[in-house]
Motif scaffolding. Sequence first.
Motif, PDB file in Angstrom:
ATOM      1  N   GLU A  74       0.829  -1.213   0.000  1.00 34.90           N
ATOM      2  CA  GLU A  74       0.000   0.000   0.000  1.00 34.90           C
ATOM      3  C   GLU A  74       0.866   1.268   0.000  1.00 34.90           C
ATOM      4  OE1 GLU A  74      -3.845   0.474   2.326  1.00 34.90           O
ATOM      5  OE2 GLU A  74      -2.453   1.603   3.579  1.00 34.90           O
ATOM      6  N   HIS A  75       0.520   2.185  -0.876  1.00 34.38           N
ATOM      7  CA  HIS A  75       1.240   3.444  -1.012  1.00 34.38           C
ATOM      8  C   HIS A  75       0.303   4.485  -1.583  1.00 34.38           C
ATOM      9  CE1 HIS A  75       1.374   1.617  -4.980  1.00 34.38           C
ATOM     10  NE2 HIS A  75       1.495   2.836  -5.479  1.00 34.38           N
ATOM     11  N   TRP A  76       0.787   5.706  -1.653  1.00 39.40           N
ATOM     12  CA  TRP A  76       0.014   6.758  -2.314  1.00 39.40           C
ATOM     13  C   TRP A  76       0.981   7.730  -2.958  1.00 39.40           C
ATOM     14  CZ3 TRP A  76       0.620   5.796   2.777  1.00 39.40           C
ATOM     15  CH2 TRP A  76       1.058   6.808   3.633  1.00 39.40           C
ATOM     16  N   HIS A  77       0.459   8.542  -3.852  1.00 35.77           N
ATOM     17  CA  HIS A  77       1.327   9.425  -4.638  1.00 35.77           C
ATOM     18  C   HIS A  77       1.151  10.860  -4.165  1.00 35.77           C
ATOM     19  CE1 HIS A  77       2.211   5.949  -7.026  1.00 35.77           C
ATOM     20  NE2 HIS A  77       0.926   5.739  -7.232  1.00 35.77           N
ATOM     21  N   THR A  78       2.180  11.370  -3.513  1.00 34.58           N
ATOM     22  CA  THR A  78       2.089  12.696  -2.899  1.00 34.58           C
ATOM     23  C   THR A  78       2.769  13.765  -3.743  1.00 34.58           C
ATOM     24  OG1 THR A  78       4.127  12.181  -1.737  1.00 34.58           O
ATOM     25  CG2 THR A  78       2.089  11.900  -0.507  1.00 34.58           C
ATOM     26  N   GLU A  87      -1.184  11.333 -11.003  1.00 37.32           N
ATOM     27  CA  GLU A  87      -2.454  10.677 -11.311  1.00 37.32           C
ATOM     28  C   GLU A  87      -2.058   9.403 -12.054  1.00 37.32           C
ATOM     29  OE1 GLU A  87      -5.864  12.779 -13.592  1.00 37.32           O
ATOM     30  OE2 GLU A  87      -4.864  11.459 -15.026  1.00 37.32           O
ATOM     31  N   GLU A  88      -2.693   8.305 -11.730  1.00 39.58           N
ATOM     32  CA  GLU A  88      -2.246   7.020 -12.278  1.00 39.58           C
ATOM     33  C   GLU A  88      -3.427   6.240 -12.852  1.00 39.58           C
ATOM     34  OE1 GLU A  88      -0.689   4.316  -9.274  1.00 39.58           O
ATOM     35  OE2 GLU A  88       0.638   3.395 -10.748  1.00 39.58           O
ATOM     36  N   THR A  89      -3.288   5.849 -14.096  1.00 35.94           N
ATOM     37  CA  THR A  89      -4.288   4.967 -14.708  1.00 35.94           C
ATOM     38  C   THR A  89      -3.708   3.567 -14.791  1.00 35.94           C
ATOM     39  OG1 THR A  89      -5.282   6.729 -16.001  1.00 35.94           O
ATOM     40  CG2 THR A  89      -5.627   4.480 -16.804  1.00 35.94           C
ATOM     41  N   LYS A 141      -4.738   6.131  -1.159  1.00 32.22           N
ATOM     42  CA  LYS A 141      -3.960   4.961  -0.741  1.00 32.22           C
ATOM     43  C   LYS A 141      -4.437   3.730  -1.493  1.00 32.22           C
ATOM     44  CE  LYS A 141      -2.611   6.264   3.899  1.00 32.22           C
ATOM     45  NZ  LYS A 141      -2.630   5.966   5.334  1.00 32.22           N
ATOM     46  N   HIS A 142      -3.495   3.035  -2.121  1.00 35.10           N
ATOM     47  CA  HIS A 142      -3.891   1.847  -2.884  1.00 35.10           C
ATOM     48  C   HIS A 142      -2.809   0.781  -2.813  1.00 35.10           C
ATOM     49  CE1 HIS A 142      -1.723   4.537  -5.617  1.00 35.10           C
ATOM     50  NE2 HIS A 142      -1.365   3.483  -6.335  1.00 35.10           N
ATOM     51  N   TRP A 143      -3.239  -0.450  -3.036  1.00 32.76           N
ATOM     52  CA  TRP A 143      -2.303  -1.562  -3.173  1.00 32.76           C
ATOM     53  C   TRP A 143      -2.877  -2.558  -4.153  1.00 32.76           C
ATOM     54  CZ3 TRP A 143      -3.621  -6.400  -0.606  1.00 32.76           C
ATOM     55  CH2 TRP A 143      -4.674  -6.323   0.305  1.00 32.76           C
ATOM     56  N   ASN A 187       9.630   3.419  -9.117  1.00 33.97           N
ATOM     57  CA  ASN A 187       8.635   2.340  -9.073  1.00 33.97           C
ATOM     58  C   ASN A 187       7.396   2.640  -9.883  1.00 33.97           C
ATOM     59  OD1 ASN A 187       7.518   4.279  -7.350  1.00 33.97           O
ATOM     60  ND2 ASN A 187       6.486   2.726  -6.174  1.00 33.97           N
ATOM     61  N   GLU A 188       6.307   2.067  -9.488  1.00 35.34           N
ATOM     62  CA  GLU A 188       5.015   2.250 -10.161  1.00 35.34           C
ATOM     63  C   GLU A 188       4.431   3.597  -9.817  1.00 35.34           C
ATOM     64  OE1 GLU A 188       3.702   2.703  -6.714  1.00 35.34           O
ATOM     65  OE2 GLU A 188       5.500   1.643  -7.209  1.00 35.34           O
TER      66      GLU A 188
END
Length: 188
Positions: A74-78, A87-89, A141-143, A187-188
Amino acid sequence: MLHKTEVAEAKRLSQALFQKAGFAISQLEMDNLEVADFGLGEYRCEGSQIITIVSTNRVGFKVICLLPNQTLPEHWHTDYNGVEGKEETLRVIYGSLFLYLPGVSSIKSGFIPRNKEECYTSRKEILMNVTDQITLEPGIKHWLQGGKEGAVVLSISSMATCAMDPFSDPNIIRKPIVEGEEGAACNE
Ligand code: ZN
């Protein structure tokens, strides 16, 4: 730390999935494929394999390979240095993917890695199959977790600031350390 034999194994398994996905990659891209264990030492459980296709000051395009039941933590993009978090598709091109987002808990087909309850707070399960895609706003937050066959996922984003992204697990070291080598980058 990742063992060289683990990196070789992860690359071999990933290559097979890229082939099944019908996503052609060059030898150079394969050589540069990043095997990440996030410093946790169990890449088959918590890890991912990532190829960076494009990374400029405007856009990022990566291919994420998840082996069967492998979890990208789990992570998020700050925001970073005045640049808005990305922003991630995500679009699945092979296998199936469990994506977890904030919301009412609905985990039923995937699972939280053992003894990691506190590191996985987003628990709304979304099953994604081939051609399914979703766009995540910055800060969510997503994983991700590969399904039974694993998953190959395209990640199309605004500028990748991800080397600075926070993870929920305080033990995570983003930069992979491979036995006897310098770590790779992002990373992603
Ligand atoms: Zn992400």
